[in-house]
Motif scaffolding. Structure first.
Motif, PDB file in Angstrom:
ATOM      1  N   LEU A  10      18.630 -42.712  34.865  1.00  0.00           N
ATOM      2  CA  LEU A  10      18.566 -41.829  36.026  1.00  0.00           C
ATOM      3  C   LEU A  10      17.120 -41.691  36.467  1.00  0.00           C
ATOM      4  O   LEU A  10      16.250 -41.393  35.645  1.00  0.00           O
ATOM      5  CB  LEU A  10      19.138 -40.461  35.671  1.00  0.00           C
ATOM      6  CG  LEU A  10      20.595 -40.489  35.241  1.00  0.00           C
ATOM      7  CD1 LEU A  10      20.963 -39.208  34.522  1.00  0.00           C
ATOM      8  CD2 LEU A  10      21.489 -40.686  36.448  1.00  0.00           C
ATOM      9  N   ALA A  12      19.494 -42.086  30.123  1.00  0.00           N
ATOM     10  CA  ALA A  12      20.547 -41.164  29.705  1.00  0.00           C
ATOM     11  C   ALA A  12      21.596 -41.894  28.877  1.00  0.00           C
ATOM     12  O   ALA A  12      22.096 -41.378  27.880  1.00  0.00           O
ATOM     13  CB  ALA A  12      21.187 -40.518  30.921  1.00  0.00           C
ATOM     14  N   SER A  61      23.077 -31.910  22.714  1.00  0.00           N
ATOM     15  CA  SER A  61      22.830 -31.718  24.128  1.00  0.00           C
ATOM     16  C   SER A  61      21.804 -32.743  24.614  1.00  0.00           C
ATOM     17  O   SER A  61      20.801 -32.981  23.954  1.00  0.00           O
ATOM     18  CB  SER A  61      22.298 -30.305  24.329  1.00  0.00           C
ATOM     19  OG  SER A  61      22.034 -30.105  25.666  1.00  0.00           O
ATOM     20  N   GLY A  62      22.074 -33.349  25.734  1.00  0.00           N
ATOM     21  CA  GLY A  62      21.141 -34.321  26.297  1.00  0.00           C
ATOM     22  C   GLY A  62      21.285 -35.714  25.727  1.00  0.00           C
ATOM     23  O   GLY A  62      20.508 -36.605  26.071  1.00  0.00           O
ATOM     24  N   SER A  63      22.259 -35.911  24.865  1.00  0.00           N
ATOM     25  CA  SER A  63      22.375 -37.238  24.274  1.00  0.00           C
ATOM     26  C   SER A  63      23.069 -38.217  25.219  1.00  0.00           C
ATOM     27  O   SER A  63      23.194 -39.382  24.919  1.00  0.00           O
ATOM     28  CB  SER A  63      23.120 -37.157  22.954  1.00  0.00           C
ATOM     29  OG  SER A  63      24.379 -36.561  23.146  1.00  0.00           O
ATOM     30  N   GLY A  64      23.540 -37.723  26.361  1.00  0.00           N
ATOM     31  CA  GLY A  64      24.092 -38.647  27.349  1.00  0.00           C
ATOM     32  C   GLY A  64      25.597 -38.674  27.406  1.00  0.00           C
ATOM     33  O   GLY A  64      26.177 -39.569  28.018  1.00  0.00           O
ATOM     34  N   LYS A  65      26.236 -37.704  26.798  1.00  0.00           N
ATOM     35  CA  LYS A  65      27.700 -37.706  26.771  1.00  0.00           C
ATOM     36  C   LYS A  65      28.279 -37.580  28.175  1.00  0.00           C
ATOM     37  O   LYS A  65      29.131 -38.376  28.589  1.00  0.00           O
ATOM     38  CB  LYS A  65      28.208 -36.532  25.900  1.00  0.00           C
ATOM     39  CG  LYS A  65      27.622 -36.493  24.514  1.00  0.00           C
ATOM     40  CD  LYS A  65      28.210 -35.377  23.677  1.00  0.00           C
ATOM     41  CE  LYS A  65      27.896 -33.988  24.203  1.00  0.00           C
ATOM     42  NZ  LYS A  65      26.479 -33.601  24.060  1.00  0.00           N
ATOM     43  N   THR A  66      27.796 -36.563  28.892  1.00  0.00           N
ATOM     44  CA  THR A  66      28.314 -36.343  30.240  1.00  0.00           C
ATOM     45  C   THR A  66      28.036 -37.540  31.127  1.00  0.00           C
ATOM     46  O   THR A  66      28.901 -37.997  31.877  1.00  0.00           O
ATOM     47  CB  THR A  66      27.678 -35.084  30.845  1.00  0.00           C
ATOM     48  OG1 THR A  66      27.988 -33.990  30.000  1.00  0.00           O
ATOM     49  CG2 THR A  66      28.203 -34.823  32.234  1.00  0.00           C
ATOM     50  N   THR A  67      26.822 -38.045  31.032  1.00  0.00           N
ATOM     51  CA  THR A  67      26.457 -39.186  31.872  1.00  0.00           C
ATOM     52  C   THR A  67      27.362 -40.370  31.578  1.00  0.00           C
ATOM     53  O   THR A  67      27.787 -41.079  32.493  1.00  0.00           O
ATOM     54  CB  THR A  67      24.987 -39.550  31.633  1.00  0.00           C
ATOM     55  OG1 THR A  67      24.213 -38.367  31.730  1.00  0.00           O
ATOM     56  CG2 THR A  67      24.511 -40.559  32.638  1.00  0.00           C
ATOM     57  N   GLU A  96      33.766 -31.848  27.561  1.00  0.00           N
ATOM     58  CA  GLU A  96      33.667 -30.527  26.934  1.00  0.00           C
ATOM     59  C   GLU A  96      34.664 -29.543  27.530  1.00  0.00           C
ATOM     60  O   GLU A  96      34.255 -28.478  28.013  1.00  0.00           O
ATOM     61  CB  GLU A  96      32.248 -29.986  27.096  1.00  0.00           C
ATOM     62  CG  GLU A  96      31.198 -31.046  26.814  1.00  0.00           C
ATOM     63  CD  GLU A  96      30.023 -30.536  26.007  1.00  0.00           C
ATOM     64  OE1 GLU A  96      30.095 -29.389  25.561  1.00  0.00           O
ATOM     65  OE2 GLU A  96      29.078 -31.293  25.797  1.00  0.00           O
TER      66      GLU A  96
HETATM   67  N1  LIG Z   1      21.111 -36.140  37.736  1.00  0.00           N
HETATM   68  C1  LIG Z   1      20.224 -36.307  36.734  1.00  0.00           C
HETATM   69  N2  LIG Z   1      18.947 -36.635  37.047  1.00  0.00           N
HETATM   70  C2  LIG Z   1      18.038 -36.796  36.049  1.00  0.00           C
HETATM   71  N3  LIG Z   1      18.306 -36.649  34.763  1.00  0.00           N
HETATM   72  C3  LIG Z   1      19.546 -36.305  34.401  1.00  0.00           C
HETATM   73  C4  LIG Z   1      20.568 -36.114  35.366  1.00  0.00           C
HETATM   74  N4  LIG Z   1      21.712 -35.790  34.722  1.00  0.00           N
HETATM   75  C5  LIG Z   1      21.395 -35.789  33.411  1.00  0.00           C
HETATM   76  N5  LIG Z   1      20.105 -36.111  33.206  1.00  0.00           N
HETATM   77  C6  LIG Z   1      19.418 -36.248  31.924  1.00  0.00           C
HETATM   78  O1  LIG Z   1      20.078 -37.262  31.222  1.00  0.00           O
HETATM   79  C7  LIG Z   1      20.154 -36.947  29.853  1.00  0.00           C
HETATM   80  C8  LIG Z   1      21.597 -36.985  29.404  1.00  0.00           C
HETATM   81  O2  LIG Z   1      22.289 -35.947  30.065  1.00  0.00           O
HETATM   82  P1  LIG Z   1      23.828 -35.612  29.812  1.00  0.00           P
HETATM   83  O3  LIG Z   1      24.179 -34.513  30.738  1.00  0.00           O
HETATM   84  O4  LIG Z   1      24.594 -36.860  29.922  1.00  0.00           O
HETATM   85  O5  LIG Z   1      23.833 -35.096  28.331  1.00  0.00           O
HETATM   86  P2  LIG Z   1      25.000 -34.403  27.520  1.00  0.00           P
HETATM   87  O6  LIG Z   1      25.072 -35.117  26.266  1.00  0.00           O
HETATM   88  O7  LIG Z   1      26.205 -34.297  28.354  1.00  0.00           O
HETATM   89  O8  LIG Z   1      24.380 -32.986  27.262  1.00  0.00           O
HETATM   90  P3  LIG Z   1      25.116 -31.561  27.206  1.00  0.00           P
HETATM   91  O9  LIG Z   1      25.695 -31.446  25.899  1.00  0.00           O
HETATM   92  O10 LIG Z   1      23.971 -30.611  27.413  1.00  0.00           O
HETATM   93  O11 LIG Z   1      26.098 -31.524  28.305  1.00  0.00           O
HETATM   94  C9  LIG Z   1      19.540 -35.579  29.688  1.00  0.00           C
HETATM   95  O12 LIG Z   1      18.203 -35.741  29.208  1.00  0.00           O
HETATM   96  C10 LIG Z   1      19.539 -35.004  31.074  1.00  0.00           C
HETATM   97  O13 LIG Z   1      18.440 -34.176  31.214  1.00  0.00           O
END
Ligand SMILES: Nc1ncnc2c1ncn2[C@@H]1O[C@H](COP(=O)(O)OP(=O)(O)OP(=O)(O)O)[C@@H](O)[C@H]1O
Ligand SMILES: Nc1ncnc2c1ncn2[C@@H]1O[C@H](COP(=O)(O)OP(=O)(O)OP(=O)(O)O)[C@@H](O)[C@H]1O
Ligand SMILES: [Mg+2]
Ligand SMILES: [Mg+2]
Lengths: 486, 303, 300, 338, 342
Positions: free
Chosen positions: E35, E51, E71-77, E202
């Motif tokens: 990203l 991500a 958190s932030g490990s990229g699961k949502t992405t 989640e």
């Molecule tokens: N639109 C975006 N622009 C820039 N960085 C992003 C964006 N969305 C997510 N990130 C970054 O990408 C990384 C992975 O984010 P992601 O949301 O996939 O994590 P996650 O594992 O779902 O975390 P959580 O448990 O907090 O939901 C994080 O460092 C986040 O800050």
């Protein structure tokens, strides 16, 4: 030694940014320039009680003589100095006119007025000779007008046109000190003024655009004199107790019809419209009775040789008007009365009142307020009638009639124009009388417009100040016109 | 770099404004009607138009203007025949003399009023302030101006009716100008402060045993001021616009009247430059706000 | 000094449930809303019915009975609010002025809202170049004081009420555009928008169905405030001589006409002022209330 | 083990007023906290846990609600009735609180250092320099690396875990006797959560402060609690030692909660279905007269609807249920959750 | 400047690890989502967050695959990129054999029906201005535009009752529902188009403990009844290990372990997974114990550590770990880890 003369502050509509007398010809400029400059020929208003007429008297020119039909020679008054100390010479006079007559210059309006002048020659240091293109009965009048105020050649050339407008130098009773456009202009007494030492030490014009504020300033003593008091506020000013109202008649306000307009082309309609106007009512209601009804397009100040007091004032006859309207080709087409929102005192109010009177005889009239009203051309479909005002000075029918009516809204003007041109170049008084009366007849018959009234201008003056206004927007603070009593 | 791009964008904005004004004025107005009295014949008007270069086609005029701009020449007024830059430089200080104190006053009143109202939410003061703000915003500037003249100058004879001069001359116009915007500011401060008061960090600050003054001023106001700041940039614009009217009422020789005059008389060069100056001032004010925002809000800084 | 956010007051003695259970007064009492609503309603009604109910034609003059005081200051029943400088009936003119002003304000706000919302929506939804361009235009407009824009535009384009409305509307739209764009951008991060994208909704559909309704609240609030500002702007234009022109009347032009008479006949200015204040206060109150009631969360 | 009572809450009752409704967020809550002990307040979202905490500190904003009745006795003084000035000397000093969401509770425009130093300067009258030094020491203490630099960071520059640690540093900087921690680990990752729990435990052992720990996570309770208060719909529905609660829950709600937890080592093979507590949490503005858990209770009887059950105490284990004896008997020992 | 090292060193695995139970429904091959970060200064290199940084796995039909990680490990992405809500920077996603990354957004349209998402926050995932029936009916009016109003109403009612919401409440707005109910409405919306594959991001994290189980049960039901394939993202190890057949453990945009649920529960192999499991609070007070506590903070995803991304916090890391980027390698049946030490 200490100056014991009081200072004087005048509250005016506005203080503009340019005081070159060749350009500053607006109503709002004249009160100021008049006190800084002089003309070769001066006007003396004191001979007439209401100060609506004047005599031409020597000004910067001590004397003048006619050399031939087209040439006049002027002897300048010696020992006249400009504010900057330079003596007045014929070179300054020549320069004054040459700068205006130069076709490349910006003095378009002034040049139009002085277009009759062909040449200025400096005969010697104190003598100038003015040659006109044709015999001109009004040359002296023109030389007494503001466009002809004398400026110093050397200084003007050193600062240039715009520089001069900012820091004007003249021969008049007051010497320029400081200009703050839109706020004030400060002048100080020119103690070596050739007509005598001014009676006030400093003269300040302060810009106060709001009427209420202007009256307040007068009431507070912030200013000593104010101009442009609307008639409705006269009582308010008088009731302040500290001030008096002075008034003087100014120029005529009239309505001009666009005879190019197919509807207005019908003279019967125009006559009907003229007859429908109750001028006396306008005067009484809107002008506190202080305006006068004119005897057609004439000023009494033209003098007995040119003025015909027997001409009637425009009649009010609604029945006759209705009759004429019926006879006319008018079929209820819209008639627009175009006026400027603020240019004339009571301009909009009169427009609305007149339109109401027209409606009363069955004309489908309405007011159009347009601040670009001077630019409306004859082919403008909206323009059928508009208000305007004529020239009261230079006081001569050549100016009043011709400058006013040979304009582009009157279609059948050919004969009128011919007469006007003849009048402009005829020196014979009787002949001129006939010409101008003829022109007025023409005007009355053809009715390209109609005169409404001669409007007064009101000034508020604090008690203890003796000062009289002139029939012109000038405010004269020369030593003979302002005194203090205490 | 942020600033360079901002500046570029601002320049572009200004150019756009200038172009629009240029064409709008020329397509619809003719200054000669204002340069000569109505009694003048038509031929003179045409001559004058030619003299002013208004008879050329508009594209030529635009190019000529653009070329002059590149030389740093903004043209001269049709009326006073003076360079417009000079005219404005004379007036701008006067307008600043009016707007800056008004701005400070307005912010001061707005801040205190809004703060107090928020702290006493739903009190009589709060309700009156809320009503007062709406009422104040509803009364045109010129009415307030003339009314204050009539009251303080005509009736009470306390203050001069207009013009510049002593400190007394400042009071009425500054108050008139400040009143309209201070109502706005107060309302905004109140709203923002109310929002901030509901935030967790306010309660947290109290849970630390801090004194009410510290809680409100240090923790509350510093946060509440941020959105207020953004609006203040816009307020400044409002103030400038208000100055146009206020200057007319109080005969204040400021730049606002110059522009109004320019509009009314179609003094093209003056009008163009005037709008340029006002716009630049507002853009600059907003830029300042952005900078201040960056300084006050650490969250912005890194972006 | 005790400050609101601070502690609840110490409890004195035991509590009576009755007293406590009644929630303390909060927000604007509904009375204000009802009053405001009825004021605005009445105004609109009067404005609409003006031609039918005015006792006199608004341009019917009686030059002989000019500047008469209102009936409570010794005037006659014929002119309940007195007459103006041409002897026209102030009451009738006031009604017609209200009509014009309401029209200008409503139409101006309407144009502003529609143009601004569309602009903001397009700008926020499309992003990229379209966004850049639209934002630049919006910035440009925000940089020029509205009064000046309107003044210039009106001076140039004429003073017909319709022109006024257009100009006022378009000189105001940028604020809505900004708000809506901001809202759109903020909403892009909300997961219900993602959910809509996920179900295959086109960007247009998302904009219209999901984003637009969520921009209503701030737009309504802004519109109600703008309403007041437009009324004031219109009267400022009248003051500067370029507002609504005769024979039309607006509250602003009444005020503009009356300003020369403030010393001698102040009521000429007071009446339109009062009406302006009433309208704007009512508009603001209603805006507040509308915003609250448009929000499904506060519906019960 | 002889413990003396540090804080005693009696019949606390807090109502919120919003949109013309009265939310009975805390209803007749009484409990006490012994010196040096850990009391856990469990309950689902909206059950009034935070409201209880805020009421104890008299931090309910007047614009939102009132502490309507009750006493909070601390060292013989009723915190709800003492002067503001006196209150301020206790808050943040003797009783400190950690808020639920550190991101919202830390002031976004003040540096972390400032926010720690502020407390020290208010309560310990330190010089600015001394306060800063101590602030750094506190940050070190709670395990924030590079503390000196972090002092000048703003909250948004810290990670969630660091923010929570900064809050803990603020809370502990005046060595409070009682720390109220409102869900301090809810927003954190599992690994960070265990770090924080470890830290709190360690600090508690060091300073001997009492801990009122608010959470909705029963496993956290299992990890740290001495005593447990279970809250439901604004009331305490069960109270007891941690072993009593986990081994022998009496209240059907507590039982349901314990059973609903997915175990890391459960659920293989045939059915992975969890035994859910049916229904939804109640709306505190519209509570019926009877037992508020009744709509979700599988043991509900007709009389549950008529009158609210009283808190019954047996061997230091209290429960608010009319039929708890029958229920416990019928179910026998709950299966051990492993 | 070592920002790009990991890029270069990660070999394209090509082979998709583990096909679990037959032909996969979804294959993910070396997926990367970088990203872009908004830059402070254009003089700096364009930075991006890695991500998701080279992930490969596949999902069999009817399977529930859990994804855990901090958190932030990229699961949502990861979840969003599977549905093309965010465009992958590289890699392939094959759904039923079609490469989704190659599709235009028009072509993607028909796949939208088959793939849906349930979001973490039930409060922001429902449009507050729409009624529940409108929310659930929205996908219907996109994908089943031919339905009559009547038929649509019936379908909406069906969907609502399927998730346990009374259809009579269809005219209410979301704010009138509790978190658990909202999440069920969100699930109903996801089910409206009868998808084959659902990403549940989640779905229970924001819910009360007492309600969590309801949603978990609902998802299990749906899986059984509709043979739904679910990618279940959560940071709650207990829930994931409970519901999932297989678990993917992510750390800083990479997969560190893929394991069948029992192995994940009982014998995780990767040191990170070990630490995760160990960090879980005990289920019963009698089991209190000392634990492996991870030290330090998660490194930035903009400049991840070289070699193994976990090495900075790993208890068994050696110098070699900084040099070698570990690939996923199989250590048991369906059990893959990315660690050179184990
Ligand atoms: N639109 C975006 N622009 C820039 N960085 C992003 C964006 N969305 C997510 N990130 C970054 O990408 C990384 C992975 O984010 P992601 O949301 O996939 O994590 P996650 O594992 O779902 O975390 P959580 O448990 O907090 O939901 C994080 O460092 C986040 O800050
Ligand atoms: N300002 C307020 N106005 C109205 N009701 C409120 C307010 N604050 C809290 N409540 C209500 O009071 C009840 C208790 O809230 P509280 O914050 O104590 O819950 P909680 O147990 O801390 O929940 P959570 O686990 O979500 O933090 C809730 O039903 C909540 O809706
Ligand atoms: Mg809470
Ligand atoms: Mg996530």
């Amino acid at each position: 030694q200490e100056d014991t003369r009081p200072p004087l502050t005048v509250g005016v509509n506005t203080v503009r940014a340019n005081f070159d007398p060749g350009l500053a010809l607006g109503n709002v400029d004249l009160p100021i320039t008049y006190n800084m400059f002089d003309t070769l020929v001066a006007r003396d208003f004191s001979k007439s009680k209401d100060r609506t007429s004047y005599e031409l008297v020597p000004g910067l020119a001590e004397s003048w003589k006619q050399i031939d039909d087209r040439t006049m020679e002027f002897s300048l008054r010696p020992d006249v100095h400009f504010h900057n100390g330079q003596p007045l010479t014929s070179a300054d006079v020549k320069f004054t006119f040459d700068r205006i007559l130069d076709p490349a210059s910006d003095y378009v309006e002034a040049r139009n007025l002085l277009k009759v002048i062909e040449r200025i020659d400096a005969v010697d240091d104190l003598t100038v000779r003015i040659t006109t293109k044709a015999p001109s009965p009004i040359l002296l009048q023109l030389l007494a007008y503001h466009t002809s105020e004398i400026v110093p050649k050397a200084y003007f050339e050193s600062v240039g046109e715009s520089g001069f407008g900012q820091k004007p130098v003249g021969t008049g009773p007051f010497d320029f000190v400081k200009l703050q456009p839109d706020e004030s202009i400060d002048l100080k007494a020119n103690d070596s003024y050739f007509r005598g030492r001014p009676t006030i030490s400093r003269l300040t014009f302060r810009s106060i655009p709001e009427v209420s504020a202007r009256i307040t300033a007068l009431a507070n003593g912030e200013v000593d004199i104010v101009n442009s008091i609307p008639p409705d506020q006269l009582k308010a000013v008088e009731s302040l107790g500290c001030c008096k109202v002075r008034s003087v008649l100014m120029n005529h306000h009239f309505i001009q019809y666009n005879t190019y307009n197919p509807v207005m082309a019908d003279v019967k309609l125009r006559q009907a419209l003229n007859l429908a106007i109750n001028r006396q009512l306008l005067v009484d209601a809107l002008w506190d009775g202080k305006a006068t009804l004119p005897h057609s397009a004439q000023y009494e100040a033209w003098g007995p040789e040119l003025y015909d007091p027997n001409r009637p004032t425009p009649p009010f006859d609604p029945d006759r008007a209705r009759q004429l309207l019926k006879e006319s080709s008018y079929k209820g087409q819209p008639i627009f009365y175009v006026t400027h929102p603020v240019y004339y005192t009571n301009g909009v109010a009169v427009a609305e009142a007149v339109v109401q009177m027209w409606k009363a005889i069955g004309v489908n009239a309405s007011v159009r307020v347009d601040e670009g009203w001077t630019q409306l051309t004859k082919d403008n479909p909206v323009l059928t009638a508009r208000n305007s005002s004529d020239w009261v000075v230079p006081t001569d029918p050549a100016v009043t009639l011709y400058m006013t009516w040979s304009k582009d809204l009157w279609k059948d003007e050919a004969h009128f124009d011919e007469l006007a041109e003849e009048g402009e170049t005829t020196l014979d008084r009787r002949r001129r009388h006939d010409i101008y009366q003829k022109m007025i007849d023409l005007f009355e018959e053809e009715a390209p417009g109609t005169y409404l009234y001669r409007a007064p201008e009101f000034y508020g003056v604090r008690s203890g100040i003796q000062w009289l206004p002139n029939t012109e927007y000038t405010m004269d603070f020369r030593p003979d016109n302002i005194h203090f009593t205490k | 770099m942020f600033f360079i791009s901002r500046a570029l964008r601002s320049a572009l904005t200004l150019w756009a404004i200038l172009t629009i004004v240029f064409f709008a004025t020329r397509l619809t107005g003719d200054p000669t009607g204002f340069l000569m009295p109505p009694e003048m014949p038509e031929a003179q008007r045409i001559e004058l138009r030619a003299k002013l270069g208004l008879n050329d086609d508009i594209a030529t005029q635009y190019l000529r203007y653009g070329e002059a701009l590149l030389r740093g020449d903004f043209g001269q007024s049709f009326f006073s025949k003076r360079p417009v830059v000079e005219l404005f430089m004379e007036r701008v200080p006067n307008t600043l003399l009016l707007t800056v104190p008004a701005f400070v006053l307005s912010v001061a009143i707005g801040l205190c009023g809004g703060l107090w109202a928020a702290l006493r939410h739903n009190s009589l003061f709060d309700r009156s302030l809320t009503t007062a703000t709406v009422v104040m915003q509803a009364i045109p500037n010129f009415v307030v101006g003339i009314a204050t003249i009539l009251i303080f100058s005509l009736s009470l004879r306390l203050l001069p009716s207009g013009g510049m001069g002593t400190w007394k001359h400042f009071i009425l116009p500054v108050i008139t100008l400040a009143l309209a915007t201070c109502a706005n500011t107060a309302h905004l401060v109140r709203t923002c402060m109310l929002e901030v008061l509901a935030q967790d960090y306010m309660r947290y600050a109290r849970s630390k045993g801090l004194s009410p003054a510290v809680v409100v001023l240090k923790h509350g106001l510093r946060n509440a001021i941020l959105p207020v700041l953004t609006i203040m940039g816009l307020q400044f614009g409002g103030l400038v616009a208000g100055a146009v009217v206020t200057e007319s009422v109080f005969a204040w020789p400021g730049a606002g009247r110059l522009v109004i005059d320019a509009v009314m008389k179609r003094d093209f060069a003056l009008l163009q430059f005037g709008i340029l100056v006002f716009s630049a001032a507002i853009i600059f004010a907003n830029l300042l706000v952005d900078v201040a925002y960056g300084l006050l809000d650490p969250r912005i800084r890194e972006r | 000094m005790s400050i609101d956010i601070r502690v609840s007051e110490p409890i004195v003695g035991e509590t009576e449930d009755k007293l406590v259970l009644a929630p303390p007064r909060r927000g604007r009492p509904p009375a204000a809303r009802i009053i405001s609503l009825s004021i605005l309603f009445l105004m609109i009604l009067l404005a609409l019915a003006a031609p039918a109910i005015t006792p006199h034609d608004i341009s019917e003059q009686s030059l002989l009975s000019r500047l008469q005081p209102p009936v409570f200051a010794g005037g006659t029943d014929d002119h309940p609010l007195g007459t103006d400088h041409l002897g026209r009936d102030v009451f009738s003119r006031l009604l017609f002025a209200t009509r014009t002003t309401l029209f200008i304000a409503f139409a101006g706000v309407f144009i502003g809202v529609v143009a601004g919302t569309l602009g903001g929506l397009i700008s926020g939804t499309l992003g990229g170049w379209a966004d850049q361009c639209l934002s630049a235009v919006v910035d440009a407009q925000a940089a020029v004081p509205t009064t000046l824009v309107a003044l210039t535009a009106v001076a140039l384009a004429g003073t017909h009420p319709l022109v006024l409305v257009l100009i006022i509307g378009f000189s105001d739209y940028y604020r809505y555009a900004r708000i809506v764009r901001g809202q759109v951008v903020a909403l892009q991060g909300r997961s219900f928008i993602e959910a809509a994208r996920c179900s295959g909704a086109s960007p247009w559909r998302i904009a219209m169905r999901h984003v637009l309704p969520n921009t209503f609240s701030p737009v309504v609030v802004l519109a109600s405030l703008s309403f007041a500002e437009i009324v004031v702007l219109e009267s400022s234009l009248s003051f500067l001589g370029v507002g609504v022109q005769p024979p039309n009347v607006s509250l602003g032009s009444l005020l503009g006409e009356a300003r020369n008479y403030l010393i001698s006949t102040p009521w000429l200015a007071i009446f339109p002022c009062v009406v302006i204040v009433m309208i704007t206060v009512a508009a603001a109150t209603i805006g507040d209330w509308l915003r609250a009631s448009l929000d499904p969360r506060s519906r019960t | 083990m002889k413990q003396s009572e540090l804080l005693r809450v009696e019949n606390l009752r807090t109502y919120f007023y919003s949109q013309g409704r009265t939310v009975r967020a805390v209803e007749d809550v009484s409990f006490s906290v012994q010196q040096g002990s850990t009391v856990c307040l469990v309950g689902e979202s909206g059950s009034g846990k935070s409201a209880t905490a805020f009421s104890i500190l008299n931090l309910i904003p007047k614009s939102m609600g009132r502490v309507v009745a009750g006493k909070v006795l601390y060292g013989g003084e009723d915190l709800l009735r003492i002067s503001q000035r006196r209150q301020r000397t206790i808050l943040g000093n003797e009783i400190a609180m950690i808020f639920q969401e550190p991101a919202a509770a830390l002031n976004p425009v003040c540096t972390v250092g400032e926010q720690i130093a502020e407390v020290l300067r208010t309560h310990k009258q330190c010089s600015a320099r001394e306060a800063r030094r101590q602030a750094k020491a506190m940050l070190d203490r709670v395990g924030i690396p590079d503390a000196q630099r972090r002092l000048d960071d703003y909250p948004h520059q810290l990670s969630g875990g660091m923010r929570q640690r900064a809050m803990i540093a603020i809370a502990l900087s005046c060595r409070p006797k009682l720390l109220i921690a409102d869900e301090p680990t809810t927003a954190l990752d599992a690994t960070v959560q265990s770090q924080i729990l470890g830290l709190l435990h360690e600090l508690q052992a060091d300073t001997g402060m009492a801990l009122l720990f608010i959470t909705h996570d029963l496993s956290v309770v299992a990890e740290i609690a001495d005593r447990v208060l279970v809250m439901y719909a604004g009331r305490i529905v069960e109270e007891g030692d941690v072993m009593q609660i986990f081994d022998d829950p009496w209240m059907p709600y507590t039982r349901g909660l314990l059973k609903a937890r997915p175990g890391l080592h459960s659920g293989d093979g045939s059915s992975r279905r969890l035994s859910a507590v049916p229904g939804d949490p109640p709306d505190l503005a519209n509570l019926s007269i009877g037992c508020s858990f009744r709509p979700r209770c599988c043991h509900a009887a007709a009389d549950c609807a008529y009158r609210p059950p009283d808190l019954e105490t047996v061997r230091g284990h209290s429960v608010r249920c009319m039929h708890w004896r029958q229920i416990v008997e019928a179910a026998g020992e709950p299966e051990a959750v492993l | 400047m070592n920002a790009n090292i990991s890029d270069i060193e990660t070999p394209e695995t090509g082979a998709v690890p583990i096909t679990y139970g037959g032909k996969p429904l979804l294959e993910v091959d070396s997926l990367r989502v970088h990203l872009p970060l908004r830059n402070i200064s254009p003089f700096r290199l364009k930075r991006s967050i890695k991500a998701v940084d080279g992930i490969s796995f596949c999902i069999a039909p009817g399977e529930i695959v859990g994804v855990v990680g901090e958190s932030g490990s990229g699961k949502t992405t990861l979840g969003r990129s599977l549905l093309r809500l965010v465009t992958p920077s590289s890699g392939r996603i094959r759904f039923k054999g079609t490469d989704l990354t190659a599709l235009s957004s028009k072509e993607m349209y028909s796949f939208r029906r088959q793939m849906q998402m349930v979001f973490q926050d039930p409060y922001s995932s429902l449009n507050p201005r729409m009624t529940v029936a409108e929310i659930v009916g929205d996908p219907l009016s996109i994908h089943k535009a031919h339905l009559t109003t009547q038929a649509r109403q019936v379908r909406i009612a069906e969907l609502l009752s399927q998730v346990g919401i009374s259809p009579a409440h269809g005219s209410r707005h979301p704010h009138a529902f509790s978190g658990g109910q909202r999440q069920r409405i969100a699930i109903a919306r996801a089910l409206a188009t009868e998808p084959d594959f659902v990403v549940a991001d989640e779905p229970v994290s924001a819910l009360d403990v007492s309600v969590q189980a309801q949603i978990v049960n609902l998802l299990l039901d749906l899986k059984e009844r509709h043979a739904l394939t679910i990618l279940f993202i959560s940071h709650d190890l207990r829930v994931v290990s409970h519901i999932a057949d297989r678990v993917i453990v992510m750390y800083l945009g990479k997969v560190v372990e893929i394991a069948p649920a029992e192995i994940f529960r009982n014998a995780p192999a990767h040191p990170y997974t070990e630490a995760l499991v160990s960090a879980l609070p005990v289920p019963h007070p009698s089991l209190r114990r000392a634990r492996v506590v991870l030290k330090g903070e998660v490194p930035s995803a903009v400049t991840p550590p070289s070699g193994c991304v976990f090495r900075t916090r790993c208890s068994i890391a050696s110098a070699e770990c900084a040099k070698v980027t570990p690939d996923l390698r199989q250590v048991g049946a369906g059990h893959w880890i990315a660690c050179i030490k184990r």
